[in-house]
Design a protein around this motif. Structure first.
Motif, PDB file in Angstrom:
ATOM      1  N   PRO A 104       0.793  -1.255  -0.069  1.00  0.00           N
ATOM      2  CA  PRO A 104      -0.132   0.109   0.043  1.00  0.00           C
ATOM      3  C   PRO A 104       0.939   1.352  -0.240  1.00  0.00           C
ATOM      4  O   PRO A 104       0.394   2.040  -0.749  1.00  0.00           O
ATOM      5  N   GLY A 108       0.898   3.963  -3.007  1.00  0.00           N
ATOM      6  CA  GLY A 108       0.462   5.228  -2.651  1.00  0.00           C
ATOM      7  C   GLY A 108       1.614   6.163  -3.186  1.00  0.00           C
ATOM      8  O   GLY A 108       1.007   7.064  -3.820  1.00  0.00           O
ATOM      9  N   VAL A 186     -10.297  -2.136  -5.814  1.00  0.00           N
ATOM     10  CA  VAL A 186      -9.871  -2.061  -4.286  1.00  0.00           C
ATOM     11  C   VAL A 186     -10.752  -2.944  -3.436  1.00  0.00           C
ATOM     12  O   VAL A 186     -12.115  -2.995  -3.810  1.00  0.00           O
ATOM     13  N   THR A 233      -3.057  11.941  -1.499  1.00  0.00           N
ATOM     14  CA  THR A 233      -3.409  10.692  -2.137  1.00  0.00           C
ATOM     15  C   THR A 233      -2.523   9.693  -1.614  1.00  0.00           C
ATOM     16  O   THR A 233      -2.997   8.487  -1.373  1.00  0.00           O
ATOM     17  N   ILE A 237      -3.640   6.309   0.461  1.00  0.00           N
ATOM     18  CA  ILE A 237      -3.630   4.860  -0.081  1.00  0.00           C
ATOM     19  C   ILE A 237      -2.873   3.997   0.984  1.00  0.00           C
ATOM     20  O   ILE A 237      -3.197   2.831   1.293  1.00  0.00           O
ATOM     21  N   GLY A 241      -5.718   2.115   2.491  1.00  0.00           N
ATOM     22  CA  GLY A 241      -5.574   0.808   1.740  1.00  0.00           C
ATOM     23  C   GLY A 241      -5.964  -0.256   2.344  1.00  0.00           C
ATOM     24  O   GLY A 241      -6.821  -1.180   1.681  1.00  0.00           O
ATOM     25  N   GLY A 246      -9.073   2.722   0.584  1.00  0.00           N
ATOM     26  CA  GLY A 246      -8.398   3.698   0.192  1.00  0.00           C
ATOM     27  C   GLY A 246      -8.551   4.358  -1.069  1.00  0.00           C
ATOM     28  O   GLY A 246      -7.623   4.841  -1.852  1.00  0.00           O
ATOM     29  N   SER A 247      -9.990   4.118  -1.820  1.00  0.00           N
ATOM     30  CA  SER A 247      -9.923   4.627  -3.152  1.00  0.00           C
ATOM     31  C   SER A 247     -10.260   6.190  -3.223  1.00  0.00           C
ATOM     32  O   SER A 247      -9.233   6.885  -3.762  1.00  0.00           O
TER      33      SER A 247
END
Length: 294
Positions: A104, A108, A186, A233, A237, A241, A246-247
């Protein structure tokens, strides 16, 4: 006695209609109608011809110009983003189970870097580099984006999402559709119910919308906005995530879930960010950060 002919009457040439302005002067009517966007407003940043000592406007506001080229840029950038996301997931979920904890964070960092680069790229400067229907909705509610263009932008982003995932499947083969890749769709931890995922998705977008409102309020904030979006962001994530998925982006999940047949919770990943965008804009309005919606 000489007769002098009378002068011919002067026929006015057709020209732009003259209308009074708020300050009492008269300004020419736009050829596109009274409601057409004629250029950046007083609070807009400088255009592409940025000179020395001037701030570079990197805010996610779509500049003046026809809608179609800007929507095409949004679709193309979203398609490229999803293609690279599926590519990253395809190689990150390899056979080494010991690397699972780092995936993740790595994903990310990849996605956050891509977002920042896309926003400052020429296509991103053309469209505003939203790449997220919830961000487009938030910018409209913040008064930084015309409401009539929200739906075309969202359609372009969702279409780009499907196209990018489909292209990744063509390039990498059937492995992208099989577990554990599943077209990079996800999934939340089994302990997280629909309500918890919805709250997490909405909370992330509410906080992101407030951040957008603060940064858009100052020229200095506009310069760092792409990098702030990328960093946020990456953190979302990396932290959420493994928990909620974590979308925080309906386009991020739309294409992967559709092609993977994993649409059971798709409504959560679409509704949550939209609710968060509206909520964040409302909170920004309560604090005086929101401009009137266009």
């Amino acid at each position: 006695m000489t007769l002098t002919p009378a002068p011919e009457p002067v026929v006015p040439r057709p020209g732009p209609e003259i209308r009074p302005t708020a300050t009492g002067h008269r300004a020419p009517e736009s050829a596109h109608g009274p409601d057409a966007d004629t250029g950046p407003g007083p609070d807009a940043g400088p255009g592409p011809d940025t000179g020395p000592g001037r701030d570079l406007d990197l805010a996610p506001d779509a500049g003046p110009g026809p809608l179609l080229p800007r929507a095409v840029c949004e679709a193309a950038l979203t398609a490229l983003l999803l293609f690279l996301v599926v590519t990253a997931v395809r190689w990150l979920v390899g056979p080494d189970p010991g690397a699972a904890a780092a995936r993740p964070a790595v994903l990310g960092a990849v996605v956050g870097t891509l977002l920042a680069l896309f926003m400052v790229s020429p296509p991103g400067r053309c469209s505003g580099g939203h790449l997220n229907p919830a961000v487009t909705l938030a910018l409209w509610r913040l008064g930084s984006f015309p409401g009539r263009e929200v739906v075309p932008y969202a359609v372009a982003q969702l279409t780009g999402s499907v196209f990018g995932v489909w292209c990744a499947g063509l390039v990498w083969g059937p492995v992208t559709g099989r577990p554990p890749v599943r077209h990079a769709s996800v999934r939340a931890d089994p302990a997280w119910g629909d309500a918890a995922v919805l709250a997490a998705e909405a909370g992330v977008l509410a906080g992101s919308t407030l951040m957008l409102a603060v940064l858009l309020a100052s020229p200095g904030g506009r310069r760092v906005l792409p990098y702030a979006v990328g960093l946020t962001t990456a953190l979302v994530i990396g932290v959420l995530g493994p928990l909620s998925g974590g979308s925080a982006n309906p386009a991020r999940q739309f294409g992967p879930a559709l092609l993977a047949g994993d649409t059971g919770r798709l409504w959560v990943y679409v509704l949550g960010p939209a609710v968060g965008a509206v909520l964040g804009a409302w909170l920004a309005g309560r604090t005086g950060l929101r401009r009137p919606a266009r």
